[in-house]
Design a protein around this motif. Structure first.
Motif, mmCIF file in Angstrom:
data_model
loop_
_atom_site.group_PDB
_atom_site.id
_atom_site.type_symbol
_atom_site.label_atom_id
_atom_site.label_comp_id
_atom_site.label_asym_id
_atom_site.label_seq_id
_atom_site.Cartn_x
_atom_site.Cartn_y
_atom_site.Cartn_z
ATOM 1 N N PHE A 155 0.828 -1.205 0.000
ATOM 2 C CA PHE A 155 0.000 0.000 0.000
ATOM 3 C C PHE A 155 0.865 1.260 0.000
ATOM 4 C CE2 PHE A 155 -2.279 3.323 2.444
ATOM 5 C CZ PHE A 155 -3.330 3.535 1.561
ATOM 6 N N THR A 156 1.906 1.268 0.813
ATOM 7 C CA THR A 156 2.789 2.437 0.912
ATOM 8 C C THR A 156 3.473 2.727 -0.414
ATOM 9 O OG1 THR A 156 3.207 1.944 3.254
ATOM 10 C CG2 THR A 156 4.748 3.418 2.157
ATOM 11 N N LEU A 157 3.943 1.693 -1.086
ATOM 12 C CA LEU A 157 4.598 1.883 -2.377
ATOM 13 C C LEU A 157 3.618 2.416 -3.404
ATOM 14 C CD1 LEU A 157 7.106 1.635 -4.111
ATOM 15 C CD2 LEU A 157 6.539 -0.776 -4.507
ATOM 16 N N GLY A 158 2.384 1.908 -3.402
ATOM 17 C CA GLY A 158 1.375 2.398 -4.340
ATOM 18 C C GLY A 158 1.089 3.869 -4.152
ATOM 19 N N VAL A 159 0.887 4.290 -2.903
ATOM 20 C CA VAL A 159 0.629 5.706 -2.617
ATOM 21 C C VAL A 159 1.840 6.551 -3.007
ATOM 22 C CG1 VAL A 159 0.193 7.393 -0.790
ATOM 23 C CG2 VAL A 159 -0.996 5.192 -0.752
ATOM 24 N N SER A 160 3.045 6.067 -2.734
ATOM 25 C CA SER A 160 4.272 6.811 -3.032
ATOM 26 C C SER A 160 4.443 7.022 -4.533
ATOM 27 C CB SER A 160 5.485 6.071 -2.460
ATOM 28 O OG SER A 160 5.404 5.963 -1.058
ATOM 29 N N LEU A 161 4.119 6.002 -5.326
ATOM 30 C CA LEU A 161 4.233 6.139 -6.781
ATOM 31 C C LEU A 161 3.284 7.210 -7.314
ATOM 32 C CD1 LEU A 161 4.482 2.362 -7.779
ATOM 33 C CD2 LEU A 161 6.292 4.071 -8.006
ATOM 34 N N THR A 237 -6.154 -11.264 13.245
ATOM 35 C CA THR A 237 -6.986 -10.364 12.459
ATOM 36 C C THR A 237 -7.946 -11.197 11.617
ATOM 37 O OG1 THR A 237 -5.181 -8.761 12.342
ATOM 38 C CG2 THR A 237 -6.957 -8.530 10.741
ATOM 39 N N GLY A 238 -9.195 -10.756 11.521
ATOM 40 C CA GLY A 238 -10.163 -11.496 10.717
ATOM 41 C C GLY A 238 -9.678 -11.676 9.292
ATOM 42 N N TRP A 239 -9.765 -12.898 8.766
ATOM 43 C CA TRP A 239 -9.235 -13.167 7.435
ATOM 44 C C TRP A 239 -9.977 -12.393 6.351
ATOM 45 C CZ3 TRP A 239 -4.656 -14.993 7.033
ATOM 46 C CH2 TRP A 239 -4.143 -15.858 8.004
ATOM 47 N N ASP A 240 -11.294 -12.271 6.492
ATOM 48 C CA ASP A 240 -12.049 -11.510 5.502
ATOM 49 C C ASP A 240 -11.644 -10.044 5.526
ATOM 50 O OD1 ASP A 240 -13.092 -11.240 8.054
ATOM 51 O OD2 ASP A 240 -15.123 -10.856 7.332
ATOM 52 N N PHE A 241 -11.412 -9.542 6.744
ATOM 53 C CA PHE A 241 -10.991 -8.154 6.916
ATOM 54 C C PHE A 241 -9.606 -7.929 6.310
ATOM 55 C CE2 PHE A 241 -8.234 -5.840 10.009
ATOM 56 C CZ PHE A 241 -8.583 -4.557 9.676
ATOM 57 N N THR A 245 -8.276 -5.734 2.869
ATOM 58 C CA THR A 245 -7.197 -4.750 2.960
ATOM 59 C C THR A 245 -6.082 -5.083 1.973
ATOM 60 O OG1 THR A 245 -7.692 -4.487 5.318
ATOM 61 C CG2 THR A 245 -5.613 -3.574 4.527
ATOM 62 N N ALA A 246 -5.758 -6.368 1.846
ATOM 63 C CA ALA A 246 -4.717 -6.790 0.916
ATOM 64 C C ALA A 246 -5.119 -6.489 -0.523
ATOM 65 C CB ALA A 246 -4.430 -8.281 1.092
ATOM 66 N N VAL A 247 -6.371 -6.763 -0.859
ATOM 67 C CA VAL A 247 -6.862 -6.482 -2.215
ATOM 68 C C VAL A 247 -6.825 -4.983 -2.496
ATOM 69 C CG1 VAL A 247 -8.893 -6.542 -3.711
ATOM 70 C CG2 VAL A 247 -8.273 -8.562 -2.374
ATOM 71 N N THR A 248 -7.250 -4.185 -1.508
ATOM 72 C CA THR A 248 -7.206 -2.723 -1.662
ATOM 73 C C THR A 248 -5.781 -2.248 -1.896
ATOM 74 O OG1 THR A 248 -9.136 -2.442 -0.213
ATOM 75 C CG2 THR A 248 -7.733 -0.519 -0.558
ATOM 76 N N SER A 249 -4.832 -2.791 -1.134
ATOM 77 C CA SER A 249 -3.425 -2.402 -1.278
ATOM 78 C C SER A 249 -2.891 -2.759 -2.655
ATOM 79 C CB SER A 249 -2.583 -3.082 -0.185
ATOM 80 O OG SER A 249 -3.008 -2.697 1.096
ATOM 81 N N LEU A 250 -3.255 -3.937 -3.161
ATOM 82 C CA LEU A 250 -2.820 -4.352 -4.499
ATOM 83 C C LEU A 250 -3.412 -3.451 -5.575
ATOM 84 C CD1 LEU A 250 -3.022 -8.235 -4.173
ATOM 85 C CD2 LEU A 250 -0.943 -6.878 -4.487
ATOM 86 N N VAL A 251 -4.671 -3.054 -5.392
ATOM 87 C CA VAL A 251 -5.310 -2.142 -6.348
ATOM 88 C C VAL A 251 -4.600 -0.795 -6.349
ATOM 89 C CG1 VAL A 251 -7.412 -0.829 -6.845
ATOM 90 C CG2 VAL A 251 -7.564 -3.255 -6.278
ATOM 91 N N VAL A 252 -4.269 -0.290 -5.155
ATOM 92 C CA VAL A 252 -3.555 0.989 -5.047
ATOM 93 C C VAL A 252 -2.183 0.887 -5.704
ATOM 94 C CG1 VAL A 252 -2.497 2.632 -3.433
ATOM 95 C CG2 VAL A 252 -4.794 1.750 -2.988
#
Length: 271
Positions: A155-161, A237-241, A245-252
């Motif tokens: 996520f951090t790398l996506g936002v930084s780019l 941490t809840g797996w669905d949760f 978050t992981a999918v959102t980070s990959l999209v970013v």
């Protein structure tokens, strides 16, 4: 050039990434009295300040071992905020290099994020020392910590780019991001538990679950909550949760990389 070819080229320049990370780390602590110890001193001082302000002056939070509660969220937030802030200006600061030498431009923000990742890993033992000192019990769920960290790096790398690309064309971006990161800090459950956010809030007659929407609209809230689950509450941490978050980070990251590649050929003439 296809995505696979770009990634292969980036891998060929891995030595440049390593040298840039080492350069940034050396420059950060050069001629410093405490040197690399600042990786511990800075979050420790911030933890003390936030503990005094939010757990003493503003009234007792009722949370046991509040310094541990703060530090397990403060360390990953510092990693994120420092990475985005520094990476935003990485292309502009390297203008002479960008204009004269060919190399994959994504090397610059990537090296910033990796440098701050190293700094985070150096500071992380401070949390475990504090936890043991105050009698905080750690569970085997901390073994999932690398997974949460990987999601944060993505996520951090996506936002930084995205921000470093914007800063090439709009130099106010760097200043705007400083303000946005400050607001982002308060909108992320760092010095307060996410359970303190109202579940029911009526806006224009429409009931809203603020806890749910805080996590949906603010991936860092979800990431920080995951760190806190593993390190403070000692629970998974809840797996669905975590999957959302992981999918959102990959999209970013995908969006950030697309934006970066779309405009990187113009960096030389713009900087």
């Amino acid at each position: 050039m296809s995505l696979v070819e770009r990634l292969r080229e980036l891998w060929r320049y891995r030595e440049l990434v390593r040298n840039l990370v080492l350069r940034d780390l050396k420059a950060r602590y050069k001629n410093s009295l405490l040197g690399i110890a600042w990786s511990w001193v800075t979050p420790l001082l911030m933890m003390v300040v936030y503990t005094v302000v939010f757990n003493v002056l503003a009234g007792r939070s009722g949370l046991p071992r509040y310094p541990v509660f703060i530090l397990c969220a403060l360390l990953p937030w510092n990693f994120f905020a420092a990475s985005v802030s520094q990476a935003t200006n990485s292309i502009v600061e390297a203008a002479p290099l960008v204009r004269k030498v060919y190399f994959p431009r994504e090397v610059l923000p990537l090296s910033i994020v990796l440098g701050n990742l190293v700094n985070f890993l150096i500071a992380l033992p401070l949390f475990f020392i504090l936890a043991l000192a105050v009698g905080h019990t750690l569970t085997l769920w901390i073994l999932l910590l690398p997974l949460t960290l990987l999601v944060q790096v993505v996520f951090t790398l996506g936002v930084s780019l995205i921000t470093c690309t914007l800063n090439v064309f709009y130099r106010d971006t760097h200043h705007i991001m400083d303000v946005l990161l400050l607001a982002w800090f308060f909108l992320t459950p760092i010095f307060y538990p996410i359970s303190a956010v109202p579940r029911e809030y009526v806006l224009w007659g429409i009931p809203i679950d603020l806890q749910v929407w805080l996590r949906r609209l603010n991936p860092m809230a979800s990431i920080i909550a995951s760190y806190r689950d593993l390190l403070y509450w000692g629970a998974p941490t809840g797996w669905d949760f975590m999957l959302r978050t992981a999918v959102t980070s990959l999209v970013v990251l995908a969006l950030g990389y697309w934006v970066f590649q779309r405009y990187s050929p113009r960096f030389g003439e713009e900087v």
